[in-house]
Design an enzyme around this catalytic site. Structure first.
Site, PDB file in Angstrom:
ATOM      1  N   GLU A 106       0.844  -1.193   0.000  1.00 47.66           N
ATOM      2  CA  GLU A 106       0.000   0.000   0.000  1.00 47.66           C
ATOM      3  C   GLU A 106       0.878   1.241   0.000  1.00 47.66           C
ATOM      4  OE1 GLU A 106      -3.406  -0.361   2.591  1.00 47.66           O
ATOM      5  OE2 GLU A 106      -3.279   1.758   3.142  1.00 47.66           O
ATOM      6  N   ASP A 108       0.270   5.343   0.596  1.00 45.85           N
ATOM      7  CA  ASP A 108      -0.801   6.191   1.148  1.00 45.85           C
ATOM      8  C   ASP A 108      -0.502   7.677   1.166  1.00 45.85           C
ATOM      9  OD1 ASP A 108      -2.196   3.914   1.862  1.00 45.85           O
ATOM     10  OD2 ASP A 108      -1.607   3.972   3.955  1.00 45.85           O
ATOM     11  N   GLU A 110      -2.744  10.467   3.246  1.00 39.97           N
ATOM     12  CA  GLU A 110      -3.891  10.686   4.130  1.00 39.97           C
ATOM     13  C   GLU A 110      -3.843  12.123   4.637  1.00 39.97           C
ATOM     14  OE1 GLU A 110      -5.139   6.568   6.216  1.00 39.97           O
ATOM     15  OE2 GLU A 110      -3.222   7.382   6.906  1.00 39.97           O
ATOM     16  N   GLN A 123      -0.256  12.925   6.034  1.00 42.67           N
ATOM     17  CA  GLN A 123       0.463  11.736   6.485  1.00 42.67           C
ATOM     18  C   GLN A 123       0.674  10.806   5.295  1.00 42.67           C
ATOM     19  OE1 GLN A 123      -0.226   9.575  10.335  1.00 42.67           O
ATOM     20  NE2 GLN A 123      -1.132   8.016   9.031  1.00 42.67           N
ATOM     21  N   ASP A 133       3.757   0.969   9.387  1.00 49.63           N
ATOM     22  CA  ASP A 133       4.519   1.613  10.463  1.00 49.63           C
ATOM     23  C   ASP A 133       5.661   2.470   9.935  1.00 49.63           C
ATOM     24  OD1 ASP A 133       2.877   0.378  12.357  1.00 49.63           O
ATOM     25  OD2 ASP A 133       4.159  -1.405  12.440  1.00 49.63           O
ATOM     26  N   GLY A 204      -4.423  12.989  17.915  1.00 49.61           N
ATOM     27  CA  GLY A 204      -4.487  11.658  18.508  1.00 49.61           C
ATOM     28  C   GLY A 204      -5.863  11.251  18.982  1.00 49.61           C
ATOM     29  N   ARG A 279      10.035   3.941  19.011  1.00 50.27           N
ATOM     30  CA  ARG A 279       9.526   2.845  18.185  1.00 50.27           C
ATOM     31  C   ARG A 279      10.645   2.058  17.530  1.00 50.27           C
ATOM     32  NH1 ARG A 279       5.426   5.250  13.984  1.00 50.27           N
ATOM     33  NH2 ARG A 279       5.058   3.041  13.520  1.00 50.27           N
TER      34      ARG A 279
END
Length: 293
Positions: A106, A108, A110, A123, A133, A204, A279
Site C-alpha cells: 500500500e 498512502d 492521508e 500523512q 509503520d 491523537g 519505536r
C-alpha cells in the site's frame, strides 16, 4: 565555429540531464468515469461538468469512496484535490494504492483534518508485505482548502516518489539489497475516500468531529492514471522498461528535486518514523538511502 560551439553546449546539456533524474510528465485530466467507479455510499458522490469534477460528502451517517477500474503494476498516478474547508477535525481524506492480498502492499496519502485556523496534516505511509509503520507527517506550505492542488505518486521498480504540486515530499527507494521489502509484484488499485476517523485523526483523537458542521465536502478532478495495467494474477509488467516513468531518468531524483525534498524535510516535517527512537531504537535500514536522515 559558432555552430560547433553551440552543438557542444547542447550535447553537454543533454548529457547532464541524462545523468540525473527527470521531472514527471504533465498529468492528463480525464472524466471520473474513464478510470474510476464509486465503491460505497453512491449517493454521497456528486458529479459536475460531465463528470470532470466530483465532490465526496461525509455526514453523520456515512462517508464515501471510489476506486480505479483497473489494477496497476507501476506507473504515475495523480489527483487534483480541494480539501474539506473550515472545521474539518476528525475527518480523513485519503488517496492511495493498495493490493488485495493478506500480505498487501500500500502507498498512502492521508489528509488529516483540523479545527478552523489550524493547518492540515499530510500523512504518508508505505506498506510492504502487510507491514506499515512507516508514517511521516508534514504541514503543507499552502491552504489545501482554498483551491485545487495536485497530489501524485510515481512508482517504478526503483523508487516510490510522493509529490505535491510536483515537489517531492518523500522517497521510498527499492532497498531490497538491504533486506527491506519493496512493492514490485502485487498489482494495486487506486482508492480515495472521505471518512470519519475522530478516534485518531486529529491530535491523537482528542478533537472530535463536530457534526453540526456536516456535510463535509472534498472536491476532486483530474483522475490521471498512466500505469501498467495488469490482471490481478500478474507478477510483472509486460511493458517493463518501455514506459516514460520506467526510464533511467526516473530511477532517482535529480539534484534540484533532492534540494526540494530537503526543503520540505527541514521546514515542514513534524513526524518521521526514521527519527522515532521509542519505536525504532535502531534506525530502519532504508532511512539513510531515502534521504530521511
Amino acid at each position: 565555429m559558432a555552430s560547433h560551439h553551440l552543438c557542444c553546449m547542447l550535447l553537454m546539456l543533454l548529457l547532464s540531464v541524462a545523468a540525473f533524474g527527470a521531472a514527471p510528465r504533465t498529468s492528463v485530466d480525464v472524466p471520473f468515469g474513464r478510470n474510476y467507479v464509486p465503491t460505497w455510499a453512491f449517493d454521497h458522490i456528486k458529479y459536475f461538468n460531465g463528470g470532470s469534477e466530483i465532490q465526496l460528502y461525509l455526514d453523520k451517517y456515512t462517508g464515501t469512496g471510489f476506486q480505479s477500474k483497473g489494477s496497476y503494476l507501476f506507473g504515475h498516478f495523480s489527483m487534483h484535490i480541494k480539501m474539506v474547508p473550515g472545521d474539518s477535525a476528525g475527518t480523513v481524506t485519503a488517496f492511495y494504492l493498495s493490493s488485495q492480498s493478506s500480505e498487501h502492499d500500500e502507498i498512502d496519502f492521508e489528509f488529516l483534518g483540523n479545527r478552523t485556523g489550524q493547518p492540515y496534516i499530510l500523512q504518508t505511509n508505505v506498506y510492504t508485505g502487510g507491514k506499515g509503520d512507516r508514517e511521516q507527517r508534514i504541514f503543507l506550505w499552502f491552504d489545501p482548502t482554498q483551491k485545487y492542488h495536485t497530489y501524485s505518486i510515481l512508482w517504478n521498480l526503483y523508487q516510490i516518489v510522493f509529490m505535491v504540486d510536483d515537489v517531492p515530499i518523500r522517497v521510498f527507494k527499492n532497498n531490497r539489497d538491504l533486506g527491506v521489502k519493496f512493492p514490485f509484484d502485487q498489482p494495486m488499485k487506486l482508492y480515495s475516500s472521505l471518512w470519519n476517523a475522530d478516534d485518531w485523526a486529529t491530535r491523537g483523537g482528542q478533537e472530535k468531529t463536530d457534526w453540526s458542521k456536516a456535510p463535509f465536502v472534498a472536491s476532486y478532478k483530474g483522475f490521471h492514471i498512466d500505469g501498467c495495467e495488469a490482471s490481478v494474477q500478474a507478477r510483472f509488467c509486460d511493458t517493463q522498461g518501455k514506459r516514460w516513468w520506467d526510464q533511467k531518468g526516473f530511477q532517482d531524483l535529480d539534484s534540484y528535486q533532492w534540494r526540494r525534498l530537503r526543503w520540505v524535510r527541514d521546514r515542514y516535517t513534524i513526524y518521521n518514523y526514521c527519527n522515532d527512537r521509542s519505536r525504532y531504537p535502531t534506525t530502519p535500514l532504508e532511512c539513510k538511502r531515502d534521504g530521511d536522515i
